[in-house]
Scaffold this active site. Structure first.
Site, PDB file in Angstrom:
ATOM      1  N   ASP A 147       2.352   5.055  -0.202  1.00 12.64           N
ATOM      2  CA  ASP A 147       1.834   6.256   0.000  1.00 12.64           C
ATOM      3  C   ASP A 147       1.616   7.308  -1.149  1.00 12.64           C
ATOM      4  O   ASP A 147       2.110   6.974  -2.026  1.00 12.64           O
ATOM      5  CB  ASP A 147       2.918   6.868   1.188  1.00 12.64           C
ATOM      6  N   ARG A 159       0.729  -0.983   0.001  1.00 11.82           N
ATOM      7  CA  ARG A 159       0.053   0.161  -0.152  1.00 11.82           C
ATOM      8  C   ARG A 159       0.649   1.256   0.023  1.00 11.82           C
ATOM      9  O   ARG A 159       1.217   1.854   0.932  1.00 11.82           O
ATOM     10  CB  ARG A 159      -0.792  -0.091   1.416  1.00 11.82           C
ATOM     11  N   ARG A 172      11.328   5.596   4.002  1.00 14.55           N
ATOM     12  CA  ARG A 172      11.435   7.210   3.853  1.00 14.55           C
ATOM     13  C   ARG A 172      12.272   7.583   5.302  1.00 14.55           C
ATOM     14  O   ARG A 172      12.869   8.695   5.099  1.00 14.55           O
ATOM     15  CB  ARG A 172      10.227   7.684   3.658  1.00 14.55           C
TER      16      ARG A 172
END
Lengths: 245, 245
Positions: A52, A50, A197
């Protein structure tokens, strides 16, 4: 009835991520609509990752069940004729009826790309994060060495993520340089919410000299999100591929 | 009064080319407006290469004269703060008052990029031309060998172009392959209108087996646009750099 597996590339720039939500267009929604146009069916896509808002993919994976007579390996052609040009199904094939892309072992590879030049470049601005100050990649490599292996990655997980265990294995984390772009290429058996990230944001701080590379081990051991660096911007991140074991 | 030289990168996707015209936004117009914001002056930009609609640049060059107190090497910072993110001034410096980027000898390097995979890739769709049938790069290299050297390139110039001589020298034409992308890298002392795109379109026909590679010499000698292949799409073309001799 058959289960079809799709390998999907997309430019995440104008999407609110993979998963259907109320505040804007998503990749899942666009692919689901294309399947409806090809088959006439309302299917539920099961996505492997999933991603972002703003994150790109060269090879995300999703499966769906269909009674359509379209052969599984022809779905890519049919779907691409209905998809916008920033989403491309690269491959389609039939898989076992119980194959679930999130409930089986897999190896995921992500790349985080940093343009490390005085100014951004107009033609890769959508796919790299620009850092104008020169990064010390040797220091970044020393810090990256602490990340590989099996660890509890609580320090690299956005607060609020609901998962049972935050233990993951990172098989490799390579730092490559080419033409002003530094690529962090990371491969693991799974990644927590925003994990790549946050690792990127922390390694950038190391590269800027704001953080001791040898301190990376303590960041991991501390199991506290506040010990790590900021979450680097979404547009630098691309899901490269998922290998199912 | 000083003459300032700019090195400019841009994503040509949403522009009607370099040169100011009536039917849409151009790069020249955007840069001229940014100079106006920085200096308060209405300057006339002299561009090195009038790239077409949709063509990209990593290093186009333009000069202008200004009485502004802003130091020449600081213009890049000042202009970038006013430019849209798809145009970036990579460098600025002072040059001689009589330096004209089209009236002096230069060496220009262009790349034409072809994505040669079954489907396009979402993340490079704006910067490559997609050809799904496998191209024979060895045949393309044999044909490319005829292009290098000094020739009259009338066959590779769009009809209607107004230039005195169609003789140009191509120093090199290399065909590189990397990760499903074939790059035609061409370097010469100047290029006629659409010349690189017509060379690319002709080499693609060779790669598809539609045209004999050894026939490339006759295409050049024939000096007739009808002998060459189609003009390949603009989005595959990028002006890489201009070296002034």
């Amino acid at each position: 009835m058959k289960r079809v597996k799709l390998t999907i590339s997309y430019d995440g720039t104008r999407y609110c991520g993979w998963q259907v939500q109320n505040n804007g267009p998503t990749v899942e929604e666009a692919v689901t609509l294309a399947v409806k146009k090809v088959t006439g069916e309302d299917v539920k896509l099961l996505g492997a990752s999933r991603t972002d808002a703003g994150v790109h993919a060269l090879g995300n994976v999703a499966v769906f069940d269909t009674s359509s007579p379209v052969p599984a390996d022809k779905f890519c052609f049919a779907l691409n004729s209905y998809l916008p040009e920033d989403i491309v199904v690269l491959d389609s094939c039939e898989v076992a009826a119980d194959f679930h892309p999130r409930h089986c072992e897999s190896r995921k590879t992500y790349e985080y790309r940093i343009r490390n030049t005085r100014f951004p470049l107009a033609t890769d601005r959508l796919y790299t994060h620009h850092v104008h100050k020169k990064l010390d990649t040797e220091a970044m490599r020393r810090a990256a060495a602490f990340v590989t292996g099996e660890h509890d990655f609580t320090s690299f997980c956005s607060v609020g993520a609901q998962v049972e265990s935050k233990v993951r294995t990172v098989y490799s984390l390579d730092i490559l340089e080419d033409g002003g772009v530094i690529t962090l290429r990371i491969c693991g058996n799974g990644f927590l919410y925003n994990m790549v990230r946050i690792i990127a944001g922390t390694l950038i701080e190391v590269g800027l000299g704001l953080r001791d590379p040898e301190g990376m081990g303590d960041v991991i051991l501390g199991m506290d999100r506040n010990l790590a660096g900021p979450t680097a911007p979404a547009k630098g991140l691309t899901l490269i591929k998922i290998d199912f074991l």
